[in-house]
Design a protein around this motif. Structure first.
Motif: not given
Length: 138
Positions: A42-48
């Motif tokens: 989820l952190a990767l998706g939000a960062s993207f």
């Protein structure tokens, strides 16, 4: 930037609304990074999403700035827009690092980092609704 720019080109009457929504989504994504916790996916998706909306929208805003100023002041207006963005890119990590060094929780630091894109969303919305902007589009 290409996706946001393309959308602004397709709906020129609403390009400032597109900028406002994109900045808003970027701010929400930045704040969400701090609230996600230990979920790497989820952190990767939000960062993207944060990068997509904040960087892409800022690049589009710079391009629009170059088109809305009168010719005599176009380079000055666009230069200031780019310059302010560059100053923010330098100061933001310094401020964030200082706050983390003071033991501020990362979620709080990221919530503060979400404020500039949220303010940019408000500014874009107001510019788009300004009577001089709406009169020139008719």
């Amino acid at each position: 930037g290409v996706a946001v720019s393309e959308l602004c080109d397709r709906v020129p009457r609403h390009r400032f609304a597109v900028l406002a929504v994109s900045f808003l989504l970027g701010g929400i994504a930045i704040a969400a990074i701090g609230e996600i916790g230990g979920r790497a996916d989820l952190a990767l998706g939000a960062s993207f999403l944060a990068g997509f909306f904040t960087m892409g929208t800022q690049n589009t805003a710079n391009a629009i700035a170059a088109t809305i100023y009168p010719t005599a002041m176009r380079s000055t207006g666009a230069g200031w827009a780019i310059g302010m963005g560059n100053i923010a890119q330098i100061l933001s990590p310094l401020i964030g690092g200082a706050l983390l060094a003071l033991a501020w929780p990362p979620a709080t630091v990221l919530a503060l980092a979400a404020l500039p894109p949220l303010l940019a969303a408000l500014a874009a919305w107001r510019i788009g609704r300004h009577p001089s902007r709406t009169a020139s589009l008719e």
